[in-house]
Design an enzyme around this catalytic site. Structure first.
Site, PDB file in Angstrom:
ATOM      1  N   ARG A  76       6.933 -10.885  19.633  1.00  0.00           N
ATOM      2  CA  ARG A  76       6.024 -11.505  19.363  1.00  0.00           C
ATOM      3  C   ARG A  76       4.797 -11.754  20.708  1.00  0.00           C
ATOM      4  O   ARG A  76       3.546 -11.711  20.459  1.00  0.00           O
ATOM      5  CB  ARG A  76       6.173 -12.999  18.878  1.00  0.00           C
ATOM      6  CG  ARG A  76       7.035 -13.244  17.864  1.00  0.00           C
ATOM      7  CD  ARG A  76       7.249 -14.540  17.292  1.00  0.00           C
ATOM      8  NE  ARG A  76       7.522 -15.366  18.254  1.00  0.00           N
ATOM      9  CZ  ARG A  76       7.535 -16.706  17.977  1.00  0.00           C
ATOM     10  NH1 ARG A  76       7.096 -17.325  16.680  1.00  0.00           N
ATOM     11  NH2 ARG A  76       7.977 -17.834  19.019  1.00  0.00           N
ATOM     12  N   ASP A  86      -0.632 -17.750   7.599  1.00  0.00           N
ATOM     13  CA  ASP A  86      -1.025 -18.262   6.246  1.00  0.00           C
ATOM     14  C   ASP A  86      -1.083 -19.708   6.511  1.00  0.00           C
ATOM     15  O   ASP A  86      -2.109 -20.440   5.697  1.00  0.00           O
ATOM     16  CB  ASP A  86      -0.039 -17.938   5.241  1.00  0.00           C
ATOM     17  CG  ASP A  86       1.360 -18.269   5.283  1.00  0.00           C
ATOM     18  OD1 ASP A  86       1.751 -18.530   6.601  1.00  0.00           O
ATOM     19  OD2 ASP A  86       2.238 -18.549   4.653  1.00  0.00           O
ATOM     20  N   ASP A 130       4.568 -10.726  10.641  1.00  0.00           N
ATOM     21  CA  ASP A 130       5.099 -10.747   9.323  1.00  0.00           C
ATOM     22  C   ASP A 130       4.255  -9.764   8.108  1.00  0.00           C
ATOM     23  O   ASP A 130       4.762  -9.259   7.483  1.00  0.00           O
ATOM     24  CB  ASP A 130       5.431 -12.114   8.709  1.00  0.00           C
ATOM     25  CG  ASP A 130       6.296 -13.071   9.362  1.00  0.00           C
ATOM     26  OD1 ASP A 130       7.039 -12.602  10.267  1.00  0.00           O
ATOM     27  OD2 ASP A 130       6.578 -14.119   9.077  1.00  0.00           O
ATOM     28  N   MET A 185      12.166 -10.989  11.864  1.00  0.00           N
ATOM     29  CA  MET A 185      11.443 -12.071  11.686  1.00  0.00           C
ATOM     30  C   MET A 185      10.432 -11.364  10.217  1.00  0.00           C
ATOM     31  O   MET A 185      10.508 -10.395  10.002  1.00  0.00           O
ATOM     32  CB  MET A 185      10.222 -12.349  12.419  1.00  0.00           C
ATOM     33  CG  MET A 185      11.188 -13.213  13.746  1.00  0.00           C
ATOM     34  SD  MET A 185       9.808 -13.896  14.894  1.00  0.00           S
ATOM     35  CE  MET A 185      10.634 -15.125  15.565  1.00  0.00           C
TER      36      MET A 185
END
Length: 429
Positions: free
Chosen positions: A303, A109, A136, A180
């Protein structure tokens, strides 16, 4: 604008599995059309300072196999050019000096917001397209569309939690796993539900200010309930974003904790797992109960994992469409694949009118999907207090009378979500 000017690609935010696949697919599509492609090292970090020396030429030969691997072939950073018009102008001028007329940004974002602001500031001097990524899963895409990287992160998260569940049962201990998710609990809930963990706690369940005691007692209640069934083990998966709901009086660390370039609290610096471990252990002692608690953070292990086939294919589609769209004159949009078709989402549709920032997508706690996850969890429920047998069993486990147990824990279920309703109007769950 010369259609043969270069295409630049950058990655912003945190890593997510599939980054290299987007880079490779976009590069190959552009090179087939004869367009030169460069990778901007470390996101916006250097170009927003006017530095054009951190650039990697991208070729078909150089990227043709990078889609198998995690991480980012061109690095990544959380640098934020939208902090000032000067930084935005530096970024635009840097790209023009590099003979770049088209930019593909890959990120969450914050990067999406930076891309939008850069496109606005460039005022036609550049075309900008954004590819949404985040483990996320909180970008404002249609509800059935995941952000790339989420499914791979969940896959490896489930493997970790599955092994912790075996260890917990073997050693009769509880794990408090922090997953996370800065504002949304998609990853924590997705991991917990798929793995069959004992329970999950996500930010969407709570409103600020959230007393730390609520989290502690929810975990203690789950441990007591599990003990009443003869089990001394369990795994709780908690979305790290609950930290942002906590009452600051309970978590003074928030006042001094480091923040990133976009002003967000670095949640990893608030060791909520260790805090909960200590508080839950202390609360259990009040009832003469003892269990071994272990706090574990997962996220960094996920990740940069190699993407699973789902994300490899998904990101190749996204990268191809991003390049095709921008080379065809498209701009100021986020790339999405919906029902197998390319759908550009204009930047203007991404904004939350209340905050002026990119909207985030939260877990829908009224959905059937969430209700099923909640129903499988072992945690205190209203019907535990309505069933005299269950209440007596729970109270006895805690060494309390029924009335004392209600006094300690009944407040937790006051705002329990109502049962989901099936088509005929009857309770579904």
């Amino acid at each position: 604008m010369d259609a043969h000017n270069k295409l630049a690609i950058l990655c912003g935010g945190g890593p997510a599995p599939g980054l290299n696949s987007v880079i490779a697919a976009a590069t190959i599509r552009a090179r087939v059309q004869g367009i030169d492609v460069i990778g901007l090292r470390d996101g916006f970090e250097w170009i927003m300072q006017g530095d054009i020396n951190h650039v990697t030429p991208l070729t078909i030969e150089g990227v043709s196999r990078i889609h198998f691997r995690g991480g980012s072939h061109i690095g990544i950073a959380r640098a934020n050019p939208s902090k000032s018009p000067a930084l935005l102008e530096n970024a635009v001028q840097s790209l023009l000096r590099l003979n770049v007329s088209q930019l593909i940004t890959i990120g969450g974002d914050d990067t999406a917001f930076s891309a939008m602001k850069l496109a606005e500031h460039a005022a036609g001097r550049l075309r900008v397209v954004h590819v949404p990524k985040t483990i996320d899963n909180d970008l404002d895409l249609p509800a059935h569309i995941d952000t790339f990287g989420f499914q791979t992160a969940r896959h490896y998260g489930v493997e970790i939690v599955k092994n912790l569940m075996v260890d917990a049962k073997t050693t009769s201990r509880w794990y408090v796993v922090i997953a996370m998710g800065r504002t949304a609990g998609h990853l924590a809930l997705g991991i917990a539900k798929a793995a069959g963990a004992t329970l999950a706690l996500i930010p969407e369940e709570f409103t600020a200010p959230l007393p730390l005691k609520v989290l502690v007692d929810t975990l203690v209640g789950a441990i007591i309930k599990r003990m009443s069934y003869g089990r001394r083990d369990g795994v709780a998966v908690i979305g790290e974003g609950v930290v942002l709901h906590l009452n600051e009086d309970d978590l003074a660390e928030l006042k001094n904790v480091e923040r990133d370039a976009h002003g967000h609290v670095r949640i990893a610096e608030v060791n909520i797992g260790e805090i909960l471990k200590a508080q839950v252990g202390s609360r259990l002692k009040q009832f003469g109960l003892k269990t071994t608690l272990v706090a574990k953070n997962i996220g960094y292990e996920l990740r940069c994992a190699d993407p699973i086939p789902f994300d490899m294919e998904y990101t190749r589609d996204l990268g191809y469409c991003a390049a095709k769209y921008i080379l065809s004159g498209g701009s100021n949009a986020m790339v999405s694949m919906q029902a197998g078709r390319f759908v550009p989402i204009p930047f203007t549709q991404m904004l939350d009118p209340k905050t002026g920032r990119a909207r985030t997508r939260l877990v829908d706690t009224e959905s059937t999907r969430y209700h099923i996850a909640r129903r499988y969890m072992i945690r205190l429920r209203k019907d535990d207090f309505e069933d005299p047998y269950e209440l007596a069993k729970l109270a006895a486990t805690a060494g309390l009378s029924n009335e004392e147990f209600e006094k300690e824990f009944a407040y937790l279920v006051a705002n329990e979500p109502p049962a989901a309703v099936w088509q005929d109007g009857k309770d579904f769950l």
